[in-house]
Design an enzyme around this catalytic site. Structure first.
Site, mmCIF file in Angstrom:
data_model
loop_
_atom_site.group_PDB
_atom_site.id
_atom_site.type_symbol
_atom_site.label_atom_id
_atom_site.label_comp_id
_atom_site.label_asym_id
_atom_site.label_seq_id
_atom_site.Cartn_x
_atom_site.Cartn_y
_atom_site.Cartn_z
ATOM 1 N N CYS A 1 -1.303 6.026 9.753
ATOM 2 C CA CYS A 1 -0.110 5.356 10.256
ATOM 3 C C CYS A 1 -0.499 4.112 11.033
ATOM 4 O O CYS A 1 -1.391 4.146 11.875
ATOM 5 C CB CYS A 1 0.647 6.288 11.206
ATOM 6 N N CYS B 1 3.540 8.364 1.070
ATOM 7 C CA CYS B 1 4.071 7.421 2.059
ATOM 8 C C CYS B 1 4.291 6.080 1.350
ATOM 9 O O CYS B 1 3.344 5.469 0.864
ATOM 10 C CB CYS B 1 3.051 7.299 3.186
ATOM 11 N N CYS C 1 0.552 -1.539 15.379
ATOM 12 C CA CYS C 1 0.652 -1.529 13.915
ATOM 13 C C CYS C 1 -0.017 -2.736 13.270
ATOM 14 O O CYS C 1 0.281 -3.876 13.604
ATOM 15 C CB CYS C 1 2.123 -1.464 13.526
ATOM 16 N N GLU D 1 9.848 -2.074 7.691
ATOM 17 C CA GLU D 1 10.879 -1.284 8.368
ATOM 18 C C GLU D 1 11.974 -0.996 7.332
ATOM 19 O O GLU D 1 12.737 -1.894 6.953
ATOM 20 C CB GLU D 1 11.422 -2.103 9.556
ATOM 21 N N CYS E 1 6.008 -7.352 7.736
ATOM 22 C CA CYS E 1 7.080 -6.872 8.611
ATOM 23 C C CYS E 1 7.285 -7.887 9.735
ATOM 24 O O CYS E 1 6.328 -8.508 10.185
ATOM 25 C CB CYS E 1 6.699 -5.512 9.203
ATOM 26 N N CYS F 1 5.192 -4.461 16.036
ATOM 27 C CA CYS F 1 4.856 -3.368 16.953
ATOM 28 C C CYS F 1 3.357 -3.461 17.274
ATOM 29 O O CYS F 1 2.541 -3.696 16.376
ATOM 30 C CB CYS F 1 5.181 -2.023 16.323
ATOM 31 N N GLU G 1 0.829 -1.198 0.000
ATOM 32 C CA GLU G 1 0.000 0.000 0.000
ATOM 33 C C GLU G 1 0.871 1.258 0.000
ATOM 34 O O GLU G 1 1.930 1.289 0.624
ATOM 35 C CB GLU G 1 -0.930 -0.022 1.215
#
Ligand code: SF4
Length: 325
Positions: A312, A120, A134, A183, A127, A131, A107
């Protein structure tokens, strides 16, 4: 007697595998085209200008090259931004596109603001870092994106928005943040190669001050980023100011705790004139007022595009519904 009648099998030419011109460094392209012959070095700048400045995808339209040069280019190269798999517009103007690369999807989000437009970009499919805040972290790491795929997102967005060929002031996409899926510092090789093309005046021609790399705190690579790209912005997903809480929210903190993170940020800031952004949504107003009362300037960044899951920490491709193990 037996009569054998041979039937000749048709000769099928295997199509030659061509390389994507998007993402090949200037040095590599120069070397490759010199080997092909008949390409003076200034031709590389012309080719880059067609690709990155004008957004021309058809090599036949590279009008300042000879027919022989165009044929050679077509024989060995193609131009590919990936596939546009979906395109969603939020009520606040944020636009989220899903870009497909070889069966995987990532995305990319465009955030329009009064004086700038920020794209972005994603750096990985999924990932590993997990986190807690997220959504991407619930999707296991499928793979790193390569340099063509990181740049492909930018090219796709610029193409959709008819944003090629504009001067910096007139561009809709004026800024880039590496804050999408993944990341970026765990995919340093491809991310740094993409940064080189983004900041090259003959490439995407973005000033380093308009680019921000966001990290959850991969300490060993922060200083390297600062040394290789002086002037680039850095954003840290801090989320807590003590190790106990931070390790729960951002597990990579167990490997590189806050003290080490701060130390490397200080080194980074010595190399850079650009600012470091600290993402700390918990108690954000309280924290901001403490800073403001101390006489420092503070701005609170607004989260955008929440209605289309483009804010985010909300990015996760529907196509890969694999739970993190
Ligand atoms: Fe990975 Fe970044 Fe999400 Fe953490 S915040 S899980 S590093 S994508």
């Amino acid at each position: 007697n037996n009569i054998n009648i041979g039937v000749a099998s048709p000769v099928v030419a295997t199509p030659k595998k061509t390389k994507n011109l998007i993402g090949i460094s200037k040095e590599d392209l120069t070397k490759q085209l010199t080997e092909l012959g008949d390409f003076q070095s200034y031709r590389i700048d012309q080719i880059w200008s067609w690709i990155y400045n004008k957004g021309q995808k058809n090599i036949d339209n590279f009008s300042n090259l000879s027919n022989v040069q165009k044929s050679l280019l077509k024989e060995y190269y193609h131009i590919d931004y990936g596939t546009l798999d979906s395109d969603q517009l939020s009520k606040d103007g944020t636009r989220k596109i899903l870009v497909g690369f070889s069966g995987d999807q990532v995305e990319t989000v465009f955030i329009p603001e009064a004086r700038r437009g920020t794209l972005c970009v994603s750096s990985q499919v999924g990932c590993t870092f997990g986190c807690k805040f997220c959504f991407t972290g619930t999707q296991r790491l499928v793979r790193n994106l390569n340099v063509s795929e990181i740049l492909g997102q930018f090219m796709m967005a610029r193409s959709l928005m008819n944003d090629f060929g504009h001067t910096t002031e007139k561009r809709l996409i004026s800024n880039v943040v590496f804050m999408g899926m993944g990341e970026p510092l765990m995919n340093y090789r491809a991310a740094s190669a993409a940064l080189r093309i983004m900041t090259d005046p003959n490439g995407l021609s973005l000033s380093k001050s308009r680019i921000t790399v966001s990290t959850s705190g991969v300490v060993p690579l922060i200083e390297r980023l600062g040394k290789e790209f002086p002037g680039i912005g850095l954003a840290i997903s801090l989320h807590a100011s003590n190790n106990k809480t931070r390790s729960e929210i951002v597990p990579i903190n167990q490997q590189w705790p806050i003290e080490e993170l701060i130390k490397t940020c200080i080194e980074f800031s010595k190399l850079n004139t650009n600012k470091i952004t600290i993402d700390k949504p918990e108690k954000i107003k309280e924290f901001a007022s403490i800073i403001a009362n101390a006489g420092l300037k503070v701005t609170i960044r607004q989260s955008r595009g929440q209605d289309i899951l483009a804010a985010c920490g909300q990015l996760k491709t529907e196509s890969v519904k694999v739970k993190k193990t």
